[in-house]
Design an enzyme around this catalytic site. Structure first.
Site, PDB file in Angstrom:
ATOM      1  N   TYR A  52      -1.580   0.026  10.481  1.00 55.49           N
ATOM      2  CA  TYR A  52      -1.867  -0.649   9.209  1.00 55.49           C
ATOM      3  C   TYR A  52      -0.695  -0.478   8.240  1.00 55.49           C
ATOM      4  CZ  TYR A  52      -3.510  -1.257   4.463  1.00 55.49           C
ATOM      5  OH  TYR A  52      -3.609  -1.641   3.136  1.00 55.49           O
ATOM      6  N   LYS A 106       2.250  -3.310   6.577  1.00 53.90           N
ATOM      7  CA  LYS A 106       2.611  -3.482   5.163  1.00 53.90           C
ATOM      8  C   LYS A 106       4.113  -3.273   4.968  1.00 53.90           C
ATOM      9  CE  LYS A 106      -1.464  -4.364   3.449  1.00 53.90           C
ATOM     10  NZ  LYS A 106      -1.770  -5.667   2.822  1.00 53.90           N
ATOM     11  N   SER A 164       0.836  -1.203   0.000  1.00 47.17           N
ATOM     12  CA  SER A 164       0.000   0.000   0.000  1.00 47.17           C
ATOM     13  C   SER A 164       0.863   1.241   0.000  1.00 47.17           C
ATOM     14  CB  SER A 164      -0.893  -0.017   1.250  1.00 47.17           C
ATOM     15  OG  SER A 164      -1.499   1.242   1.460  1.00 47.17           O
TER      16      SER A 164
HETATM   17  P1  NAD Z   1     -11.180  -6.619   1.202  1.00 44.93           P
HETATM   18  O1  NAD Z   1     -11.446  -6.549   2.649  1.00 44.93           O
HETATM   19  O2  NAD Z   1     -12.290  -6.485   0.235  1.00 44.93           O
HETATM   20  O3  NAD Z   1     -10.428  -8.002   0.857  1.00 44.93           O
HETATM   21  C1  NAD Z   1      -9.614  -8.659   1.793  1.00 44.93           C
HETATM   22  C2  NAD Z   1     -10.025 -10.117   1.795  1.00 44.93           C
HETATM   23  O4  NAD Z   1      -9.219 -10.818   2.722  1.00 44.93           O
HETATM   24  C3  NAD Z   1     -11.498 -10.313   2.227  1.00 44.93           C
HETATM   25  O5  NAD Z   1     -12.137 -11.181   1.324  1.00 44.93           O
HETATM   26  C4  NAD Z   1     -11.376 -10.940   3.617  1.00 44.93           C
HETATM   27  O6  NAD Z   1     -12.452 -11.815   3.894  1.00 44.93           O
HETATM   28  C5  NAD Z   1     -10.060 -11.672   3.485  1.00 44.93           C
HETATM   29  N1  NAD Z   1      -9.372 -11.929   4.756  1.00 44.93           N
HETATM   30  C6  NAD Z   1      -9.191 -11.059   5.785  1.00 44.93           C
HETATM   31  N2  NAD Z   1      -8.496 -11.661   6.766  1.00 44.93           N
HETATM   32  C7  NAD Z   1      -8.200 -12.929   6.339  1.00 44.93           C
HETATM   33  C8  NAD Z   1      -7.485 -14.032   6.891  1.00 44.93           C
HETATM   34  N3  NAD Z   1      -6.948 -13.976   8.119  1.00 44.93           N
HETATM   35  N4  NAD Z   1      -7.377 -15.158   6.156  1.00 44.93           N
HETATM   36  C9  NAD Z   1      -7.945 -15.239   4.919  1.00 44.93           C
HETATM   37  N5  NAD Z   1      -8.652 -14.250   4.341  1.00 44.93           N
HETATM   38  C10 NAD Z   1      -8.758 -13.099   5.059  1.00 44.93           C
HETATM   39  O7  NAD Z   1     -10.052  -5.538   0.909  1.00 44.93           O
HETATM   40  P2  NAD Z   1      -9.381  -5.120  -0.479  1.00 44.93           P
HETATM   41  O8  NAD Z   1      -9.651  -3.684  -0.693  1.00 44.93           O
HETATM   42  O9  NAD Z   1      -9.740  -6.107  -1.527  1.00 44.93           O
HETATM   43  O10 NAD Z   1      -7.828  -5.267  -0.117  1.00 44.93           O
HETATM   44  C11 NAD Z   1      -7.104  -6.427  -0.480  1.00 44.93           C
HETATM   45  C12 NAD Z   1      -5.671  -6.175  -0.089  1.00 44.93           C
HETATM   46  O11 NAD Z   1      -5.223  -4.968  -0.712  1.00 44.93           O
HETATM   47  C13 NAD Z   1      -5.485  -5.968   1.418  1.00 44.93           C
HETATM   48  O12 NAD Z   1      -4.282  -6.624   1.825  1.00 44.93           O
HETATM   49  C14 NAD Z   1      -5.314  -4.461   1.563  1.00 44.93           C
HETATM   50  O13 NAD Z   1      -4.504  -4.129   2.668  1.00 44.93           O
HETATM   51  C15 NAD Z   1      -4.654  -4.106   0.264  1.00 44.93           C
HETATM   52  N6  NAD Z   1      -4.867  -2.719  -0.149  1.00 44.93           N
HETATM   53  C16 NAD Z   1      -6.138  -2.248  -0.333  1.00 44.93           C
HETATM   54  C17 NAD Z   1      -6.329  -0.906  -0.721  1.00 44.93           C
HETATM   55  C18 NAD Z   1      -7.712  -0.351  -0.916  1.00 44.93           C
HETATM   56  O14 NAD Z   1      -7.846   0.903  -0.909  1.00 44.93           O
HETATM   57  N7  NAD Z   1      -8.720  -1.176  -1.101  1.00 44.93           N
HETATM   58  C19 NAD Z   1      -5.232  -0.074  -0.939  1.00 44.93           C
HETATM   59  C20 NAD Z   1      -3.945  -0.598  -0.747  1.00 44.93           C
HETATM   60  C21 NAD Z   1      -3.774  -1.931  -0.355  1.00 44.93           C
HETATM   61  C1  WQD Z   2      -9.596  10.103   0.020  1.00 47.66           C
HETATM   62  C2  WQD Z   2      -9.797  11.597   0.145  1.00 47.66           C
HETATM   63  C3  WQD Z   2     -10.257  12.328   2.388  1.00 47.66           C
HETATM   64  C4  WQD Z   2     -14.160  10.337   2.710  1.00 47.66           C
HETATM   65  C5  WQD Z   2      -7.335   5.060   2.323  1.00 47.66           C
HETATM   66  C6  WQD Z   2      -6.432   4.390   3.289  1.00 47.66           C
HETATM   67  C7  WQD Z   2      -5.251   3.791   2.574  1.00 47.66           C
HETATM   68  C8  WQD Z   2      -5.701   2.935   1.414  1.00 47.66           C
HETATM   69  C9  WQD Z   2      -6.638   3.667   0.500  1.00 47.66           C
HETATM   70  C10 WQD Z   2      -5.510   0.633   2.180  1.00 47.66           C
HETATM   71  C11 WQD Z   2      -9.128  12.191   1.381  1.00 47.66           C
HETATM   72  C12 WQD Z   2     -11.451  12.592   1.477  1.00 47.66           C
HETATM   73  C13 WQD Z   2     -12.954  10.797   2.235  1.00 47.66           C
HETATM   74  C14 WQD Z   2     -15.192  11.269   2.983  1.00 47.66           C
HETATM   75  C15 WQD Z   2     -13.734  13.047   2.286  1.00 47.66           C
HETATM   76  N1  WQD Z   2      -6.290   1.727   1.890  1.00 47.66           N
HETATM   77  N2  WQD Z   2     -12.741  12.120   2.017  1.00 47.66           N
HETATM   78  N3  WQD Z   2     -14.935  12.612   2.748  1.00 47.66           N
HETATM   79  O1  WQD Z   2      -7.543   8.065   3.127  1.00 47.66           O
HETATM   80  O2  WQD Z   2      -6.510   8.445   0.839  1.00 47.66           O
HETATM   81  O3  WQD Z   2      -6.663   6.141   1.746  1.00 47.66           O
HETATM   82  O4  WQD Z   2      -7.727   4.151   1.317  1.00 47.66           O
HETATM   83  O5  WQD Z   2      -4.367   0.474   1.930  1.00 47.66           O
HETATM   84  O6  WQD Z   2      -4.547   3.019   3.511  1.00 47.66           O
HETATM   85  O7  WQD Z   2      -5.923   5.365   4.181  1.00 47.66           O
HETATM   86  O8  WQD Z   2      -8.726   7.306   1.015  1.00 47.66           O
HETATM   87  O9  WQD Z   2     -11.030   7.464   0.227  1.00 47.66           O
HETATM   88  O10 WQD Z   2     -10.582   7.581   2.735  1.00 47.66           O
HETATM   89  O11 WQD Z   2      -9.965   9.507   1.278  1.00 47.66           O
HETATM   90  O12 WQD Z   2     -13.514  14.269   2.078  1.00 47.66           O
HETATM   91  O13 WQD Z   2     -16.326  10.927   3.429  1.00 47.66           O
HETATM   92  O14 WQD Z   2     -11.203  11.872   0.293  1.00 47.66           O
HETATM   93  O15 WQD Z   2     -10.048  13.385   3.299  1.00 47.66           O
HETATM   94  O16 WQD Z   2      -8.639  13.474   1.040  1.00 47.66           O
HETATM   95  P1  WQD Z   2      -7.321   7.600   1.745  1.00 47.66           P
HETATM   96  P2  WQD Z   2     -10.158   7.909   1.350  1.00 47.66           P
END
Ligand code: NAD
Ligand code: WQD
Length: 349
Positions: A151, A155, A127
């Site tokens: 978090y 990572k 991330s």
């Molecule tokens: P998500 O919650 O939709 O998917 C995560 C999946 O992992 C879910 O299906 C959940 O049931 C499963 N899971 C959780 N704990 C588990 C465990 N102990 N064993 C097996 N399965 C488990 O989230 P996502 O948005 O699809 O994110 C997937 C990956 O991408 C995560 O590692 C997250 O940290 C990373 N990521 C997400 C974002 C984002 O903004 N969505 C950004 C950067 C990184």
């Molecule tokens: C985006 C922008 C808020 C909601 C998060 C996690 C990051 C990653 C991606 C896992 C910001 C603004 C948001 C609202 C708003 N996930 N906002 N009103 O915070 O950049 O990243 O998701 O890896 O770890 O931190 O994404 O969508 O929450 O916010 O104004 O109701 O929208 O302030 O500027 P963020 P976000």
């Protein structure tokens, strides 16, 4: 020749289900391992509607080494895409041990099980939060880590663990993908984000305001040093992110060592720009009000994406308008509990 099997941990989730679509399109057979703690198994039926291929589901915890051993033995897995994890920043502050347990310990248990099975090709879901909130943009992979929450630290620690593993054993091929802000949905409207409760993230919240499920978007601060005062992020289409995993898998399978790659568009968009794009896509006005800054938010960051192109041959192809159009289609397509009869699509549609 049977399709090579790829273990996708967390494959029933938002990124994972879309990654299964991209893997199948590239000729792979996903085997999903997921506890379904934050997803619905019916997302894999939707993957089948889109592709004609239903991923195998192993309902198990990535921290369960014995279950992983059985999965590797039973399915002839050739590589792993590791997405299983917890991802809510605020929750990680309240429950750090829960996050270290799943995200860090889970990755350790998985790596050990892979080694026992002789499977040493791994794509890891990292991330942009590993960079923290003080790096100048565009942020390149060589920028120092500076995570500011548990978090992001999980990572960053997994990346360090995998780098040490790669340096100790040259047989491993590893890619750590640092996603910026994945948003959107598959163009069919059959897959998308399924937030539990009020969305923390911007795009699903805006989508629910447009659909009348939420009354008003609160903009977290309009006094940042940005063009319109609102926060700027690098939003990237979830299908571009999914295709980035296929590119990373190809590279990790052919080249030992470890690489880090940013998955973003290389462009920032402000909150108000996202609102405008969503209004164009949906034809709906998004009611909003300006609220206070959200603690922990960085003013602006976006990715330097040159390395992803150079090392993976990957770049994002979908723009903000398509991200919003696909999000809106998913929002309108069905009640999000997957409780409607699963529609049939011509496989590969
Ligand atoms: P998500 O919650 O939709 O998917 C995560 C999946 O992992 C879910 O299906 C959940 O049931 C499963 N899971 C959780 N704990 C588990 C465990 N102990 N064993 C097996 N399965 C488990 O989230 P996502 O948005 O699809 O994110 C997937 C990956 O991408 C995560 O590692 C997250 O940290 C990373 N990521 C997400 C974002 C984002 O903004 N969505 C950004 C950067 C990184
Ligand atoms: C985006 C922008 C808020 C909601 C998060 C996690 C990051 C990653 C991606 C896992 C910001 C603004 C948001 C609202 C708003 N996930 N906002 N009103 O915070 O950049 O990243 O998701 O890896 O770890 O931190 O994404 O969508 O929450 O916010 O104004 O109701 O929208 O302030 O500027 P963020 P976000």
């Amino acid at each position: 020749m049977p399709a090579p099997r790829i273990l996708v941990t967390g494959g029933a989730g938002f990124i994972g289900s879309h990654t299964c679509v991209a893997l199948i399109a590239a000729g792979y057979q996903p085997v999903v391992l997921d506890t379904l703690v934050n997803s619905d198994a019916r997302s894999l039926k939707r993957v089948a509607c889109i592709t004609g291929v239903e991923p195998v589901l192993v309902r198990a915890d990535v921290r369960d080494g014995a279950a992983l051993d059985r999965t590797f033995a039973a399915h002839g897995v050739q590589a792993v895409v590791h997405l299983a994890g917890l991802k809510a920043v605020g929750e990680s502050v309240a429950d750090p041990l829960g996050y270290y347990d799943v995200n860090l310990a889970g990755s350790l248990v998985l790596a050990r099980a892979m080694d026992r099975a002789g499977v040493r090709t791994l794509v890891f879901s990292s991330s942009a939060t590993v960079y923290g909130d003080s790096q100048p943009s565009p942020i390149a992979e060589a920028a120092p880590h500076g995570p500011v929450n548990p978090y992001g630290r999980t990572k960053s620690m997994v990346e360090s663990m995998l780098a040490d593993l790669s340096h100790a054993d040259a047989r491993w091929g590893i890619a750590c993908l640092r996603y910026f802000n994945p948003v959107g949905a598959h163009e069919s409207g059959l897959l998308g984000e399924l937030p539990n409760g009020p969305p923390n993230n911007l795009m699903p919240y805006i989508s629910q305001v447009a659909a009348g499920e939420r009354e008003c978007l609160v903009v977290h601060g309009a006094d940042y040093d940005t063009a319109d005062g609102t926060g700027v992020r690098d939003y990237v289409h979830v299908m571009d992110v999914a295709e980035g995993h296929v590119a990373a898998l190809h590279r990790a399978a052919r080249r030992p060592g470890i690489l880090m790659a940013n998955l973003g568009t290389g462009h920032g968009a402000s909150v108000l720009e996202v609102v405008s794009a969503f209004e164009r896509a949906s034809g709906r006005r998004i009611a909003l009000r300006i609220g206070p800054r959200r603690p922990g938010d960085a003013p602006a960051y976006w990715a330097d994406v040159r390395s992803a192109w150079r090392t993976l041959g990957w770049r994002a192809r979908r723009d903000l308008d398509q991200m919003c159009a696909d999000s809106w289609r998913w929002q309108c397509a069905s009640p999000h509990g997957f409780d409607d009869p699963v529609p049939t699509l011509v496989p590969g549609a």
